[in-house]
Design an enzyme around this catalytic site. Structure first.
Site, PDB file in Angstrom:
ATOM      1  N   VAL A   1      36.572  63.103 -81.389  1.00 23.49           N
ATOM      2  CA  VAL A   1      36.732  63.826 -82.660  1.00 23.49           C
ATOM      3  C   VAL A   1      36.165  65.244 -82.550  1.00 23.49           C
ATOM      4  O   VAL A   1      36.825  66.223 -82.918  1.00 23.49           O
ATOM      5  CB  VAL A   1      36.044  63.062 -83.824  1.00 23.49           C
ATOM      6  CG1 VAL A   1      36.264  63.801 -85.135  1.00 23.49           C
ATOM      7  CG2 VAL A   1      36.586  61.627 -83.926  1.00 23.49           C
TER       8      VAL A   1
ATOM      9  N   ALA B   1      26.869  70.787 -78.951  1.00 20.23           N
ATOM     10  CA  ALA B   1      26.030  69.951 -78.086  1.00 20.23           C
ATOM     11  C   ALA B   1      26.825  68.762 -77.571  1.00 20.23           C
ATOM     12  O   ALA B   1      27.563  68.126 -78.327  1.00 20.23           O
ATOM     13  CB  ALA B   1      24.811  69.449 -78.864  1.00 20.23           C
TER      14      ALA B   1
ATOM     15  N   VAL C   1      35.233  56.895 -93.428  1.00 23.13           N
ATOM     16  CA  VAL C   1      36.023  55.730 -93.847  1.00 23.13           C
ATOM     17  C   VAL C   1      37.499  56.109 -93.821  1.00 23.13           C
ATOM     18  O   VAL C   1      37.910  57.074 -94.466  1.00 23.13           O
ATOM     19  CB  VAL C   1      35.643  55.264 -95.271  1.00 23.13           C
ATOM     20  CG1 VAL C   1      36.456  54.031 -95.665  1.00 23.13           C
ATOM     21  CG2 VAL C   1      34.152  54.974 -95.367  1.00 23.13           C
TER      22      VAL C   1
ATOM     23  N   GLY D   1      39.413  57.423 -91.538  1.00 23.37           N
ATOM     24  CA  GLY D   1      39.779  58.638 -90.784  1.00 23.37           C
ATOM     25  C   GLY D   1      40.354  59.777 -91.602  1.00 23.37           C
ATOM     26  O   GLY D   1      39.640  60.429 -92.358  1.00 23.37           O
TER      27      GLY D   1
ATOM     28  N   ILE E   1      42.418  59.813 -94.079  1.00 20.63           N
ATOM     29  CA  ILE E   1      42.864  59.573 -95.462  1.00 20.63           C
ATOM     30  C   ILE E   1      41.853  60.139 -96.459  1.00 20.63           C
ATOM     31  O   ILE E   1      40.676  59.775 -96.425  1.00 20.63           O
ATOM     32  CB  ILE E   1      43.039  58.055 -95.733  1.00 20.63           C
ATOM     33  CG1 ILE E   1      43.938  57.415 -94.678  1.00 20.63           C
ATOM     34  CG2 ILE E   1      43.583  57.823 -97.128  1.00 20.63           C
ATOM     35  CD1 ILE E   1      44.040  55.896 -94.795  1.00 20.63           C
TER      36      ILE E   1
ATOM     37  N   GLY F   1      43.014  51.001 -75.142  1.00 16.77           N
ATOM     38  CA  GLY F   1      41.893  51.836 -75.596  1.00 16.77           C
ATOM     39  C   GLY F   1      41.746  51.824 -77.112  1.00 16.77           C
ATOM     40  O   GLY F   1      41.107  52.707 -77.686  1.00 16.77           O
TER      41      GLY F   1
ATOM     42  N   ASP G   1      32.563  47.153 -88.028  1.00 18.43           N
ATOM     43  CA  ASP G   1      33.050  48.498 -88.356  1.00 18.43           C
ATOM     44  C   ASP G   1      33.605  48.512 -89.789  1.00 18.43           C
ATOM     45  O   ASP G   1      33.282  49.404 -90.582  1.00 18.43           O
ATOM     46  CB  ASP G   1      34.139  48.897 -87.345  1.00 18.43           C
ATOM     47  CG  ASP G   1      34.819  50.201 -87.690  1.00 18.43           C
ATOM     48  OD1 ASP G   1      34.202  51.254 -87.468  1.00 18.43           O
ATOM     49  OD2 ASP G   1      35.958  50.167 -88.197  1.00 18.43           O
TER      50      ASP G   1
ATOM     51  N   LYS H   1      32.186  50.451 -93.362  1.00 15.84           N
ATOM     52  CA  LYS H   1      33.049  51.246 -94.251  1.00 15.84           C
ATOM     53  C   LYS H   1      33.049  50.648 -95.656  1.00 15.84           C
ATOM     54  O   LYS H   1      33.055  51.377 -96.656  1.00 15.84           O
ATOM     55  CB  LYS H   1      34.458  51.299 -93.667  1.00 15.84           C
ATOM     56  CG  LYS H   1      34.516  52.091 -92.355  1.00 15.84           C
ATOM     57  CD  LYS H   1      35.816  51.864 -91.606  1.00 15.84           C
ATOM     58  CE  LYS H   1      35.879  52.676 -90.326  1.00 15.84           C
ATOM     59  NZ  LYS H   1      37.000  52.299 -89.449  1.00 15.84           N
TER      60      LYS H   1
ATOM     61  N   GLY I   1      41.615  58.411 -84.461  1.00 14.79           N
ATOM     62  CA  GLY I   1      42.255  59.375 -83.556  1.00 14.79           C
ATOM     63  C   GLY I   1      41.605  60.732 -83.749  1.00 14.79           C
ATOM     64  O   GLY I   1      41.250  61.114 -84.871  1.00 14.79           O
TER      65      GLY I   1
HETATM   66  P1  NDP Z   1      32.812  60.021 -78.564  1.00 14.85           P
HETATM   67  O1  NDP Z   1      32.013  58.976 -77.876  1.00 14.85           O
HETATM   68  O2  NDP Z   1      34.173  60.303 -78.069  1.00 14.85           O
HETATM   69  O3  NDP Z   1      32.010  61.394 -78.556  1.00 14.85           O
HETATM   70  C1  NDP Z   1      30.600  61.475 -78.680  1.00 14.85           C
HETATM   71  C2  NDP Z   1      30.160  62.871 -78.341  1.00 14.85           C
HETATM   72  O4  NDP Z   1      28.769  62.977 -78.539  1.00 14.85           O
HETATM   73  C3  NDP Z   1      30.429  63.267 -76.888  1.00 14.85           C
HETATM   74  O5  NDP Z   1      30.838  64.602 -76.840  1.00 14.85           O
HETATM   75  C4  NDP Z   1      29.067  63.095 -76.206  1.00 14.85           C
HETATM   76  O6  NDP Z   1      28.925  63.974 -75.097  1.00 14.85           O
HETATM   77  C5  NDP Z   1      28.160  63.504 -77.354  1.00 14.85           C
HETATM   78  N1  NDP Z   1      26.818  62.935 -77.292  1.00 14.85           N
HETATM   79  C6  NDP Z   1      26.472  61.623 -77.339  1.00 14.85           C
HETATM   80  N2  NDP Z   1      25.135  61.493 -77.291  1.00 14.85           N
HETATM   81  C7  NDP Z   1      24.616  62.751 -77.207  1.00 14.85           C
HETATM   82  C8  NDP Z   1      23.309  63.290 -77.147  1.00 14.85           C
HETATM   83  N3  NDP Z   1      22.225  62.507 -77.125  1.00 14.85           N
HETATM   84  N4  NDP Z   1      23.167  64.630 -77.085  1.00 14.85           N
HETATM   85  C9  NDP Z   1      24.252  65.426 -77.107  1.00 14.85           C
HETATM   86  N5  NDP Z   1      25.517  64.982 -77.187  1.00 14.85           N
HETATM   87  C10 NDP Z   1      25.696  63.659 -77.237  1.00 14.85           C
HETATM   88  O7  NDP Z   1      32.826  59.627 -80.117  1.00 14.85           O
HETATM   89  P2  NDP Z   1      33.992  59.866 -81.178  1.00 14.85           P
HETATM   90  O8  NDP Z   1      34.377  61.290 -81.178  1.00 14.85           O
HETATM   91  O9  NDP Z   1      35.042  58.829 -81.032  1.00 14.85           O
HETATM   92  O10 NDP Z   1      33.228  59.509 -82.550  1.00 14.85           O
HETATM   93  C11 NDP Z   1      32.311  60.406 -83.139  1.00 14.85           C
HETATM   94  C12 NDP Z   1      31.937  59.879 -84.529  1.00 14.85           C
HETATM   95  O11 NDP Z   1      33.110  59.853 -85.341  1.00 14.85           O
HETATM   96  C13 NDP Z   1      31.378  58.462 -84.531  1.00 14.85           C
HETATM   97  O12 NDP Z   1      30.392  58.357 -85.529  1.00 14.85           O
HETATM   98  C14 NDP Z   1      32.586  57.609 -84.909  1.00 14.85           C
HETATM   99  O13 NDP Z   1      32.225  56.407 -85.545  1.00 14.85           O
HETATM  100  C15 NDP Z   1      33.299  58.534 -85.870  1.00 14.85           C
HETATM  101  N6  NDP Z   1      34.724  58.306 -86.007  1.00 14.85           N
HETATM  102  C16 NDP Z   1      35.520  58.266 -84.909  1.00 14.85           C
HETATM  103  C17 NDP Z   1      36.878  58.069 -85.021  1.00 14.85           C
HETATM  104  C18 NDP Z   1      37.771  58.055 -83.830  1.00 14.85           C
HETATM  105  O14 NDP Z   1      38.986  57.873 -84.000  1.00 14.85           O
HETATM  106  N7  NDP Z   1      37.258  58.233 -82.621  1.00 14.85           N
HETATM  107  C19 NDP Z   1      37.505  57.912 -86.354  1.00 14.85           C
HETATM  108  C20 NDP Z   1      36.585  58.019 -87.459  1.00 14.85           C
HETATM  109  C21 NDP Z   1      35.242  58.200 -87.278  1.00 14.85           C
HETATM  110  P3  NDP Z   1      29.912  63.891 -73.805  1.00 14.85           P
HETATM  111  O15 NDP Z   1      31.254  64.401 -74.290  1.00 14.85           O
HETATM  112  O16 NDP Z   1      29.312  64.805 -72.817  1.00 14.85           O
HETATM  113  O17 NDP Z   1      29.937  62.468 -73.410  1.00 14.85           O
HETATM  114  N1  HSE Z   2      37.414  51.310 -84.418  1.00 19.22           N
HETATM  115  C1  HSE Z   2      37.831  51.993 -85.597  1.00 19.22           C
HETATM  116  C2  HSE Z   2      39.179  51.426 -86.019  1.00 19.22           C
HETATM  117  C3  HSE Z   2      37.906  53.477 -85.341  1.00 19.22           C
HETATM  118  O1  HSE Z   2      39.814  50.684 -85.237  1.00 19.22           O
HETATM  119  O2  HSE Z   2      39.611  51.684 -87.137  1.00 19.22           O
HETATM  120  C4  HSE Z   2      38.026  54.308 -86.587  1.00 19.22           C
HETATM  121  O3  HSE Z   2      36.908  54.221 -87.418  1.00 19.22           O
END
Ligand code: NDP
Ligand code: HSE
Length: 437
Positions: A22, A51, A138, A140, A142, A193, A207, A211, A310
């Site tokens: 994200v 970061a 919650v 994504g 929407i 995935g 999860d 939500k 996504g």
């Molecule tokens: P990812 O695991 O893809 O990304 C996590 C990011 O955080 C990475 O860039 C990672 O670095 C970085 N990171 C983790 N720990 C540290 C740390 N200690 N210091 C600095 N950077 C750190 O997660 P997502 O993007 O999938 O999800 C992010 C949030 O969004 C979560 O809370 C998730 O629940 C929420 N979310 C995700 C959705 C999705 O579709 N993926 C949908 C809705 C909500 P690096 O890139 O170097 O590994």
């Molecule tokens: N694992 C979650 C899902 C990701 O399948 O909906 C989005 O929050």
């Protein structure tokens, strides 16, 4: 009252904690659409720091010079808006608290953190006079939390019921449409995935429960945490359940349900596999899509539908929050916060009244149906529909009940298991989406 006019030359600064699925898209789109966002905000938006664990990893559309592994320095940099997209509880929680203490507004998508520590984060936002927004947490992309918090602020919500986990909805859709088993589709979903790194977060309902807690708190102005949510996942949904649902014109969905009990004395929040009539609007939500159905006293029934996950879709909701928080920085205000004045008790699942489906393998001989009906009646559970099919020497019996309590239904199932006429209780599941008792 006089307000200081915004300074059009002052950029609103944004710092990202996390640049993964994200975060990388939020950073890219923020830079790419900056020219459009500036007039919407009333000032330019500038991404000043990002970061990540691996800051050397190039991220499209993000200046490598602003990437760092020092998340604490980014959190405490005093940027106008800190966007937390790392996920997990720690260090995300303490970084957000540090960012607020440094005067930054915070945007996050972290449902797990909000469902466990929402009260603390909201209190910190209020204490520091900053915004805390989390539309993406919650469902994504929407728009759902802002409508609940703002558009429906004048109404009284009675129920929120939705499909808020895309990966389990994908699995249940395939089981319904292609007749594959839970085990087969689990492997496929994992290979594609679709499942979280820890798949139990999806399949065991955690999860969706996080939500549900966030939705319930907003809908009922009450403090709700993930520990208050009754949670059952999809791993026990069998091919028999899927076939029985089809035979009854129903479909199985993992639903998050938050509702006021009829006398208004409390709320119940639950996540479990549910049979829904195929005519119900949530029944047609297929694959990884999410949808949430809201019932409010004046508005009536509302439905919110779209992509629940996504990187790109989720970044839309994150950027929406960033724009609103940025506007507030420009005007020197903060947006409406969550209110928890109602302080309704969160009641246990035992207080819920739902319909149930019970799938039985029974002896095929005279009097069995009457004995089964008596077992339901003796335990205070009223039968709505019975469907019988021959299975060799046995018969398949699918019973659908009127509204019943968890306790009465459990007692009925125990009674059925002890009967000679009952060879096996093949499945028990709640039924939603039908009118009446
Ligand atoms: P990812 O695991 O893809 O990304 C996590 C990011 O955080 C990475 O860039 C990672 O670095 C970085 N990171 C983790 N720990 C540290 C740390 N200690 N210091 C600095 N950077 C750190 O997660 P997502 O993007 O999938 O999800 C992010 C949030 O969004 C979560 O809370 C998730 O629940 C929420 N979310 C995700 C959705 C999705 O579709 N993926 C949908 C809705 C909500 P690096 O890139 O170097 O590994
Ligand atoms: N694992 C979650 C899902 C990701 O399948 O909906 C989005 O929050």
């Amino acid at each position: 009252m006089s307000t200081t006019p915004p300074d059009p030359d002052r950029a609103v600064t944004v710092a990202l904690l996390g640049a993964g699925t994200v975060g990388a898209q939020v950073g890219r789109l923020l830079n790419q659409t900056a020219a459009d966002l500036a007039p919407r905000v009333g000032a330019p938006l500038r991404l000043v720091a990002v970061a990540a664990l691996d800051p050397e990893n190039p991220r499209e559309g993000i200046d490598p010079a602003i990437q760092t592994s020092d998340a604490r320095a980014v959190a405490t940099s005093g940027a106008d808006i800190v966007v937390e997209l790392m996920g997990g509880i720690e260090p995300a929680r303490s970084l957000i608290l540090d960012a607020m203490a440094a005067g930054s507004s915070v945007v996050t998508a972290n449902k797990a953190l909000l469902a466990a520590h929402g009260a603390e984060l909201h209190a910190a936002a209020a204490d520091n006079g900053v915004d805390l927004f989390y539309e993406a947490a919650v469902a994504g992309a929407i728009p759902l939390l802002r409508p609940l918090r703002e558009s429906l602020a004048g109404d009284r919500v009675s129920k929120v019921m939705g499909i808020v986990n895309g990966s389990t909805n994908y699995m249940l859709t395939k089981m319904d449409e292609e007749g594959v088993t839970y085990e087969q589709i689990f492997d496929e979903a994992r290979a594609l995935g679709y499942l979280e790194a820890d798949p139990s977060l999806d399949i065991d309902g955690h999860d969706a429960a996080a939500k549900a807690a966030i939705l319930a708190a907003l809908a009922f102005h009450t403090h709700v945490t993930i520990d208050d949510v009754h949670c059952e996942g999809i791993s026990k949904v069998t091919a028999d359940d899927v076939r029985a649902a089809q035979a009854m014109g129903m479909v199985i969905k993992l639903l998050a349900v938050a509702e006021r009990v009829p006398d208004g004395s409390g709320v119940i929040v639950r996540v479990h596999p549910t049979m829904l009539p195929r005519s119900h609007p949530l029944a047609s939500v297929r694959l990884s899509f999410n949808a949430v159905f809201v019932e409010a006293e004046a508005a009536g029934e509302l439905m919110f539908y779209g992509r629940g996950a996504g990187g790109v879709p989720t970044s839309s909701a994150v950027l929406g929050d960033v724009v609103v928080a940025a506007r507030n920085r420009v005007t020197g205000s903060i947006g409406p916060a969550r209110t928890v004045y109602a302080k309704l008790p969160v009641l246990p699942i035992a207080a819920a009244q739902t319909r149930f489906y019970v799938n039985l393998d029974v002896a095929d001989r005279p009097g069995v149906l009457a004995a089964i009906a008596t077992a339901f009646a003796k335990n205070g559970v009223s039968i709505q529909v019975v469907r019988q099919e021959g299975h060799g020497d046995n018969a398949g019996l699918i019973v659908r009940t009127h509204l019943a309590s968890e306790e009465d239904l459990e007692r009925t199932v125990e009674h059925l298991r002890d009967m000679d006429e009952v060879k096996a209780v093949l499945g028990v599941m709640r039924v939603e989406g039908e009118a009446g008792t």
